[in-house]
Design a protein around this motif. Structure first.
Motif, PDB file in Angstrom:
ATOM      1  N   ARG A 113       0.813  -1.214   0.000  1.00 50.58           N
ATOM      2  CA  ARG A 113       0.000   0.000   0.000  1.00 50.58           C
ATOM      3  C   ARG A 113       0.854   1.276   0.000  1.00 50.58           C
ATOM      4  O   ARG A 113       0.358   2.370   0.209  1.00 50.58           O
ATOM      5  N   PHE A 118       3.817   7.387   0.738  1.00 53.17           N
ATOM      6  CA  PHE A 118       2.783   8.354   1.106  1.00 53.17           C
ATOM      7  C   PHE A 118       3.213   9.185   2.319  1.00 53.17           C
ATOM      8  O   PHE A 118       2.914  10.387   2.394  1.00 53.17           O
ATOM      9  N   LEU A 122       3.428  13.283   2.416  1.00 51.94           N
ATOM     10  CA  LEU A 122       2.818  14.132   3.448  1.00 51.94           C
ATOM     11  C   LEU A 122       3.845  15.083   4.047  1.00 51.94           C
ATOM     12  O   LEU A 122       3.566  16.270   4.278  1.00 51.94           O
ATOM     13  N   TRP A 127      -0.089  16.503  -0.104  1.00 49.20           N
ATOM     14  CA  TRP A 127      -1.540  16.454   0.140  1.00 49.20           C
ATOM     15  C   TRP A 127      -2.101  17.851   0.356  1.00 49.20           C
ATOM     16  O   TRP A 127      -3.180  18.189  -0.127  1.00 49.20           O
ATOM     17  N   ALA A 130      -2.737  19.401  -2.856  1.00 50.32           N
ATOM     18  CA  ALA A 130      -3.574  18.661  -3.795  1.00 50.32           C
ATOM     19  C   ALA A 130      -4.863  19.412  -4.116  1.00 50.32           C
ATOM     20  O   ALA A 130      -5.386  20.171  -3.296  1.00 50.32           O
ATOM     21  N   GLN A 132      -7.724  17.901  -4.744  1.00 50.53           N
ATOM     22  CA  GLN A 132      -8.892  17.111  -4.358  1.00 50.53           C
ATOM     23  C   GLN A 132      -8.634  16.475  -2.990  1.00 50.53           C
ATOM     24  O   GLN A 132      -7.575  16.657  -2.388  1.00 50.53           O
ATOM     25  N   PHE A 133      -9.631  15.721  -2.521  1.00 51.50           N
ATOM     26  CA  PHE A 133      -9.599  15.255  -1.130  1.00 51.50           C
ATOM     27  C   PHE A 133      -8.591  14.135  -0.883  1.00 51.50           C
ATOM     28  O   PHE A 133      -8.247  13.845   0.260  1.00 51.50           O
ATOM     29  N   CYS A 134      -8.116  13.471  -1.925  1.00 42.71           N
ATOM     30  CA  CYS A 134      -7.180  12.371  -1.727  1.00 42.71           C
ATOM     31  C   CYS A 134      -5.998  12.514  -2.671  1.00 42.71           C
ATOM     32  O   CYS A 134      -6.022  13.302  -3.622  1.00 42.71           O
ATOM     33  N   LEU A 135      -4.963  11.740  -2.403  1.00 43.96           N
ATOM     34  CA  LEU A 135      -3.709  11.843  -3.148  1.00 43.96           C
ATOM     35  C   LEU A 135      -3.470  10.531  -3.892  1.00 43.96           C
ATOM     36  O   LEU A 135      -3.491   9.455  -3.286  1.00 43.96           O
ATOM     37  N   PHE A 136      -3.238  10.618  -5.201  1.00 45.55           N
ATOM     38  CA  PHE A 136      -3.034   9.430  -6.016  1.00 45.55           C
ATOM     39  C   PHE A 136      -1.602   9.343  -6.547  1.00 45.55           C
ATOM     40  O   PHE A 136      -1.366   8.918  -7.671  1.00 45.55           O
TER      41      PHE A 136
END
Length: 315
Positions: A113, A118, A122, A127, A130, A132-136
């Protein structure tokens, strides 16, 4: 009266119950090689976790009757010499059947994962920036539906397999490397390497298993596959591992062991700063619960020897 000497008691954090029979007890937090003979001169029973007891030492200890190894591995004791001299050797078994598998899955989940990657994002504020609400920024992969190859299927390997099945993974059990036939329920060694999304090693280190995984084996693995080693560092060629990680030949690795422990300065794996490599300091076995189980079994082994019925005997 027996004299019991524990050569490296600081290697275990547990409440060590003393044997039930009359005895003198002497323990040392740690013992250097040049201190062994002096400390064991009049001992009849010695407890060692990692302190080596080789032939040249054992031949100078005529009163030694038993070696109680406070671990499963026996490579620090000259077993052949002990058999020649009628020294009973007992080890510890199956004490880490919960803690090591949990560590295997901690490493596997973190890598699958992309936990470290990640965390680094951070820290760098990705993030926060970013849109949007999530990070890809990194792929997140499930264990469910993937394939785990087990190389070694003793008590710990079996326990890892049970956890893998609970996660919904397909489990392959590797046949011995170079075997000319494949037992029922096992998979050819090379096919296991090719077909697994993650490989977990659960073997002792001996001349047949040293460098079991090297450049050729990494070449057979999937490009995204993970290698997990909580067994012995010498099972894997460390230079080949470094090359496989740096080149992206495999997806990642989680190791709890190195070939030389404690590691020496200059080992490149110590300074390898990649988000797909996790190194922990040989702690997979060391939950407080597991160490207490080990300590209880250690005393049971010594008590059984005193009754004339040694248990967990390897010599």
């Amino acid at each position: 009266m027996e004299k019991i000497v524990f050569l490296d008691s600081a290697s275990i954090i547990a409440d060590i119950r003393r044997p039930a029979f009359p005895h003198a007890w002497e323990d040392y937090p740690a013992t250097n090689p040049d201190q062994v003979l002096a400390r064991l001169g009049d001992a009849s029973i010695v407890i060692t976790n990692k302190v080596a007891l080789r032939r040249e030492t054992l031949e100078q200890l005529p009163g030694l009757k038993m070696i109680a190894i406070a671990a499963t591995g026996t490579d620090n004791v000259d077993i052949a010499c002990c058999r020649e001299r009628n020294i009973v050797v007992s080890n510890i078994r199956n004490y880490s059947v919960h803690t090591v598998p949990e560590h295997v899955f901690m490493l596997m989940l973190a890598l699958r994962r992309n936990l470290l990657a990640f965390r680094n994002d951070l820290r760098d504020g990705a993030w926060q920036r970013a849109g949007q609400f999530c990070l890809f920024t990194h792929p997140v992969r499930d264990l469910h539906g993937s394939t785990l190859g087990l190389i070694g299927h003793g008590a710990i390997g079996q326990a890892v397999g049970r956890l893998a099945s609970a996660f919904g993974m397909k489990v392959l059990i590797a046949e011995h490397k170079g075997a000319t036939s494949v037992r029922s329920g096992y998979t050819n060694f090379e096919h296991t390497l090719r077909d697994s999304d993650a490989l977990s090693l659960h073997l002792p280190l001996n001349p047949d298993t040293r460098n079991l995984i090297g450049t050729r084996e990494f070449g057979l693995m999937k490009s995204g596959a993970l290698l997990i080693n909580t067994a012995r560092g010498g099972l894997v060629d460390e230079s080949a591992l470094l090359a496989a990680l740096q080149s992206g030949r495999i997806g990642g690795a989680g190791f709890d062991v190195l070939d030389t422990e404690p590691p020496r300065p200059g080992n490149p794996l110590l300074d390898l700063d990649l988000p797909n490599f996790i190194l922990t300091p040989h702690i997979a076995w060391s939950s407080r619960e597991a160490m207490q189980t080990l300590a209880d079994q250690l005393t049971d082994n010594i008590d059984a020897f005193s009754r004339g019925s040694p248990q967990n005997r390897v010599a």
